[in-house]
Design a protein around this motif. Sequence first.
Motif, PDB file in Angstrom:
ATOM      1  N   ASP A   1       0.849  -1.188   0.000  1.00  0.00           N
ATOM      2  CA  ASP A   1       0.000   0.000   0.000  1.00  0.00           C
ATOM      3  C   ASP A   1       0.897   1.255   0.000  1.00  0.00           C
ATOM      4  O   ASP A   1       1.465   1.630   1.034  1.00  0.00           O
ATOM      5  N   GLU A   2       1.000   1.914  -1.152  1.00  0.00           N
ATOM      6  CA  GLU A   2       1.963   3.015  -1.299  1.00  0.00           C
ATOM      7  C   GLU A   2       1.694   4.150  -0.314  1.00  0.00           C
ATOM      8  O   GLU A   2       2.636   4.695   0.281  1.00  0.00           O
ATOM      9  N   ASN A   3       0.420   4.494  -0.136  1.00  0.00           N
ATOM     10  CA  ASN A   3       0.102   5.577   0.804  1.00  0.00           C
ATOM     11  C   ASN A   3       0.621   5.242   2.197  1.00  0.00           C
ATOM     12  O   ASN A   3       1.261   6.062   2.853  1.00  0.00           O
TER      13      ASN A   3
ATOM     14  N   SER B   1      12.030   1.959  -5.809  1.00  0.00           N
ATOM     15  CA  SER B   1      10.713   2.145  -6.415  1.00  0.00           C
ATOM     16  C   SER B   1       9.637   1.493  -5.554  1.00  0.00           C
ATOM     17  O   SER B   1       9.915   0.599  -4.743  1.00  0.00           O
ATOM     18  N   VAL B   2       8.405   1.987  -5.733  1.00  0.00           N
ATOM     19  CA  VAL B   2       7.268   1.434  -5.007  1.00  0.00           C
ATOM     20  C   VAL B   2       6.233   0.967  -6.024  1.00  0.00           C
ATOM     21  O   VAL B   2       5.926   1.680  -6.971  1.00  0.00           O
ATOM     22  N   ILE B   3       5.742  -0.245  -5.838  1.00  0.00           N
ATOM     23  CA  ILE B   3       4.637  -0.726  -6.669  1.00  0.00           C
ATOM     24  C   ILE B   3       3.405  -0.771  -5.775  1.00  0.00           C
ATOM     25  O   ILE B   3       3.379  -1.496  -4.779  1.00  0.00           O
ATOM     26  N   ASN B   4       2.418   0.070  -6.113  1.00  0.00           N
ATOM     27  CA  ASN B   4       1.237   0.170  -5.255  1.00  0.00           C
ATOM     28  C   ASN B   4       0.340  -1.058  -5.400  1.00  0.00           C
ATOM     29  O   ASN B   4      -0.018  -1.466  -6.498  1.00  0.00           O
ATOM     30  N   CYS B   5      -0.031  -1.635  -4.249  1.00  0.00           N
ATOM     31  CA  CYS B   5      -0.876  -2.825  -4.252  1.00  0.00           C
ATOM     32  C   CYS B   5      -1.403  -3.010  -2.837  1.00  0.00           C
ATOM     33  O   CYS B   5      -0.623  -3.158  -1.896  1.00  0.00           O
TER      34      CYS B   5
END
Lengths: 302, 302
Positions: B50-52, B69-73
């Motif tokens: 969860d990127e947030n 890097s961030v992969i939102n999921c």
Amino acid sequence: MLKNFQELKKLVLKRPKKIVAVSCANDWHTLEAVFKAHEDGLLDYILVGDENKIREIAHEHGIDNFSGSVINCTDEKESAEITVRLVRDGKADFLQKGLMQTKTILKAVLNKEYGIPTGNLMSNVALLEIPGYHKIVGVTDGGMIMYPTYEQKEGMIKNAVRMFNYMGYDKPKVAAICALEIVNPKMPETVDAANLKAACERGELGECYVEGPISTDIAFKKEAAEIKGFDSPVAGDADIVLVPNISAGNMMVKGMLLFGGAKMAGVVMGAKCPIALNSRSATFEEKYYALVACCLISDIIK
Amino acid sequence: MLKNFQELKKLVLKRPKKIVAVSCANDWHTLEAVFKAHEDGLLDYILVGDENKIREIAHEHGIDNFSGSVINCTDEKESAEITVRLVRDGKADFLQKGLMQTKTILKAVLNKEYGIPTGNLMSNVALLEIPGYHKIVGVTDGGMIMYPTYEQKEGMIKNAVRMFNYMGYDKPKVAAICALEIVNPKMPETVDAANLKAACERGELGECYVEGPISTDIAFKKEAAEIKGFDSPVAGDADIVLVPNISAGNMMVKGMLLFGGAKMAGVVMGAKCPIALNSRSATFEEKYYALVACCLISDIIK
């Protein structure tokens, strides 16, 4: 609450002096422990075993006179029988295993003609003094019962609780530890642990609190319990730890002895008197503390 | 021979930098370990989760910019799938479990469509640095396999040996520990231990020495071996310890962590890459050392 073995010793000194019967006493660490306990005013003793060897070993260590009596006997089985009879006849309060096989002394204890059985399970309790823990803890059973059934676990708890009651604990805290703190039907020990807790709540296990399943970290550390949201009077404050099998108990205890600076006193419970029972490679100190512990609890049954 | 985790870290710094894919990275201890390992030049990283939440947690700890890097999921299962695909596609070298259930990441690893299985057993190795022992030791398995069969024990040894081979050990010394050092047919683990020793001698378990059955004290202490007359290259010098069941491993390791001042790195072996896998209540330090260990062994399979 007993913080350490010193406190246990102080308690022993307040009670009447006991007499230990030592089976196969021809071993220096065994003799050293007995002589020291006598010198400290904790006990009197009767040595059973090969008298020539006993006197020779004592002589080698500069001891030519000692106050206790010696009963000469060169046979292991006979030596066990003599010591057991001494207890049965009221001439000794408890037993110590010397240089002999464990099964020989246990067979003598359970003998139908001259033995001192109670009908209860016989089980091992290792009392540990661990520098990182705030009090003495008893681990059962890393030495005798290999894969305990549910009924045997009940017996193991009762024996350890009786021991702690006698050490002055009204309601010792028992942690039925498992690899995790949740019941998992694929892991029978977690089911047993939950059932033991319920049996305790029904008053079937004597004067104690039983918590289970509970993990090792929660049993010994309040912070771990808080992080995991585990609320129990036993959390971080266990007096007695019930392990699911002999390997778990053996490896946990040995890990603490080897790397945690722990000291141990090994006692077998379940007969009419306790038995100070350590491995043949045990140190003088382990044998000494086993004697101290037995002095404290040796009139449980009488 | 690696004395401690510092030496392990030095070895990592000599090899090409690795990339970790973190599943469900929304957990401070996990992020802290990853950021520190990056700062130390050990690895680059891809955060999946969860990127947030990830940015919020980092912000709370004063970190507003980070290079990875961030992969939102937001879904646990999907997060596991994404990280596993990253490894399969060669974009990451190994996995780290964040704030999620162990079984979710293991299922993704073993998935037939996108997974990274090898056909080998998956097992847990806890690397320990123990102040009282002269080198790092791996304990298998106190976390995953409950009651291993003989075949599973073979797989557990092979996984741990492969790990140590990759850490620079030509022939790691494996102790198949039991509560005693003698074969007792009533205690199947002692029979297994003797058979594993024989299998090793036939060359069936990879490059290693296996000794068993061997007691914990003999495995870790030469003096204990001498007293008991136990002659083996593994005595007092074990690199890997195979325990008979999960309780034994779990309780031994936790005892050493709680009272022996030990530090741990938990790694799951058996897939195409190692998995840094600690309990959710693990400290920052445990998560950090698991990453360090995985950096060292993450190109085993490729």
